[in-house]
Design a protein around this motif. Sequence first.
Motif, short mmCIF file in Angstrom:
data_model
loop_
_atom_site.label_atom_id
_atom_site.label_comp_id
_atom_site.label_asym_id
_atom_site.label_seq_id
_atom_site.Cartn_x
_atom_site.Cartn_y
_atom_site.Cartn_z
N SER A 173 0.85 -1.19 0.00
CA SER A 173 0.00 0.00 0.00
C SER A 173 0.88 1.23 0.00
CB SER A 173 -0.97 0.01 1.19
OG SER A 173 -0.28 0.05 2.40
N TYR A 174 0.28 2.35 -0.41
CA TYR A 174 1.08 3.56 -0.62
C TYR A 174 1.69 4.09 0.67
CZ TYR A 174 2.40 8.25 -1.99
OH TYR A 174 3.11 9.41 -2.21
N SER A 175 0.88 4.14 1.72
CA SER A 175 1.37 4.76 2.95
C SER A 175 1.26 3.79 4.10
CB SER A 175 0.57 6.02 3.27
OG SER A 175 -0.70 5.66 3.74
N VAL A 176 1.91 4.13 5.17
CA VAL A 176 1.86 3.27 6.35
C VAL A 176 0.68 3.61 7.24
CG1 VAL A 176 4.34 2.92 6.34
CG2 VAL A 176 3.37 4.79 7.67
N ALA A 177 0.09 4.78 7.05
CA ALA A 177 -1.07 5.17 7.84
C ALA A 177 -2.31 4.65 7.17
CB ALA A 177 -1.12 6.69 7.98
N GLY A 178 -2.47 3.35 7.19
CA GLY A 178 -3.53 2.73 6.39
C GLY A 178 -4.91 2.87 6.95
N ALA A 179 -5.04 3.23 8.20
CA ALA A 179 -6.37 3.24 8.79
C ALA A 179 -7.14 4.49 8.40
CB ALA A 179 -6.28 3.16 10.31
N MET A 180 -6.45 5.55 8.12
CA MET A 180 -7.15 6.78 7.79
C MET A 180 -7.12 6.99 6.28
SD MET A 180 -7.96 7.57 10.77
CE MET A 180 -8.62 9.21 10.59
N GLY A 181 -8.18 7.53 5.76
CA GLY A 181 -8.24 7.72 4.33
C GLY A 181 -8.59 6.45 3.59
N THR A 182 -8.43 6.45 2.34
CA THR A 182 -8.85 5.32 1.53
C THR A 182 -7.67 4.46 1.08
OG1 THR A 182 -8.76 6.68 -0.45
CG2 THR A 182 -10.88 6.50 0.67
N ASP A 183 -6.54 4.60 1.76
CA ASP A 183 -5.40 3.76 1.43
C ASP A 183 -5.76 2.29 1.60
OD1 ASP A 183 -2.55 2.62 3.08
OD2 ASP A 183 -2.64 3.07 0.95
N THR A 184 -5.48 1.50 0.63
CA THR A 184 -5.82 0.10 0.72
C THR A 184 -4.63 -0.74 0.25
OG1 THR A 184 -7.41 -1.58 0.08
CG2 THR A 184 -6.74 -0.05 -1.62
N GLN A 185 -4.67 -1.99 0.62
CA GLN A 185 -3.60 -2.89 0.22
C GLN A 185 -3.95 -3.57 -1.10
OE1 GLN A 185 -1.14 -4.94 3.28
NE2 GLN A 185 -3.01 -4.86 4.47
N TYR A 186 -2.94 -3.66 -1.97
CA TYR A 186 -3.08 -4.40 -3.21
C TYR A 186 -2.35 -5.72 -3.05
CZ TYR A 186 -4.64 0.03 -5.10
OH TYR A 186 -5.34 1.19 -5.32
N PHE A 187 -3.02 -6.80 -3.40
CA PHE A 187 -2.47 -8.12 -3.19
C PHE A 187 -1.90 -8.71 -4.47
CE2 PHE A 187 -3.60 -9.48 1.11
CZ PHE A 187 -4.44 -8.46 1.49
N GLY A 188 -0.84 -9.49 -4.30
CA GLY A 188 -0.32 -10.30 -5.39
C GLY A 188 -1.20 -11.51 -5.61
N PRO A 189 -0.91 -12.31 -6.64
CA PRO A 189 -1.75 -13.46 -6.98
C PRO A 189 -1.60 -14.65 -6.06
CG PRO A 189 0.12 -13.34 -8.45
CD PRO A 189 0.18 -12.10 -7.61
N GLY A 190 -0.60 -14.65 -5.21
CA GLY A 190 -0.42 -15.74 -4.25
C GLY A 190 0.56 -16.80 -4.72
N THR A 191 1.15 -17.49 -3.73
CA THR A 191 2.02 -18.64 -3.97
C THR A 191 1.48 -19.80 -3.14
OG1 THR A 191 4.04 -17.36 -4.37
CG2 THR A 191 4.31 -19.64 -3.64
#
Lengths: 114, 117
Positions: free
Chosen positions: B94-112
């Motif tokens: 995710s872009y920033s470490v302050a993920g709880a505030m705002g609309t920052d979200t995590q993008y996931f890889g396809p998995g192993t």
Amino acid sequence: AQKITQTQPGMFVQEKEAVTLDCTYDTSDQSYGLFWYKQPSSGEMIFLIYQGSYDEQNATEGRYSLNFQKARKSANLVISASQLGDSAMYFCAMREEDNYDMRFGAGTRLTVKP
Amino acid sequence: NAGVTQTPKFQVLKTGQSMTLQCAQDMNHEYMSWYRQDPGMGLRLIHYSVGAGITDQGEVPNGYNVSRSTTEDFPLRLLSAAPSQTSVYFCASSYSVAGAMGTDTQYFGPGTRLTVL
């Protein structure tokens, strides 16, 4: 410690109907974020919707809306006009401010019937 | 823009073997993390990084090592594989470490998908 509970292991819904997936959470923090992810059978995790703890209005993203009841500590996902492609696992997650550990619920498997 | 990439997609190891799961992102994200997904348990955080040179433990770190020498890469090392490490592993950023505030979200890889025999 933060905890996420999804009490519905599986749900069925008829195509074109609405469905609500339940999520409750436990935290002592005042500032946190709530997330819903979709995981289709192909396995990837797809972000659906976000709700901040200080947001006064419920979040909406297209056919997805989040029914946020802060006092009850619930963040239910509502999917309107279900489609066959909505069949998937759905995960609720939470991250507290200044805590980098995002916690996920066990998930709900949604099946949309034609 | 490839997003978050993971290699390999599938891996079978014997108990005691070591290996590295690769993760890379091209979005200039500060925050990267590794999760494991086991049936009926959702995703659990293994390790995370808030920037190059900075890593920390998550909920289930035992048996895994990480390093972050560049912003783009965040490899996960299994030092001595055990059957209990059979799981699907996801890398996220995710872009920033302050993920709880705002609309920052995590993008996931396809998995192993890892199997340890």
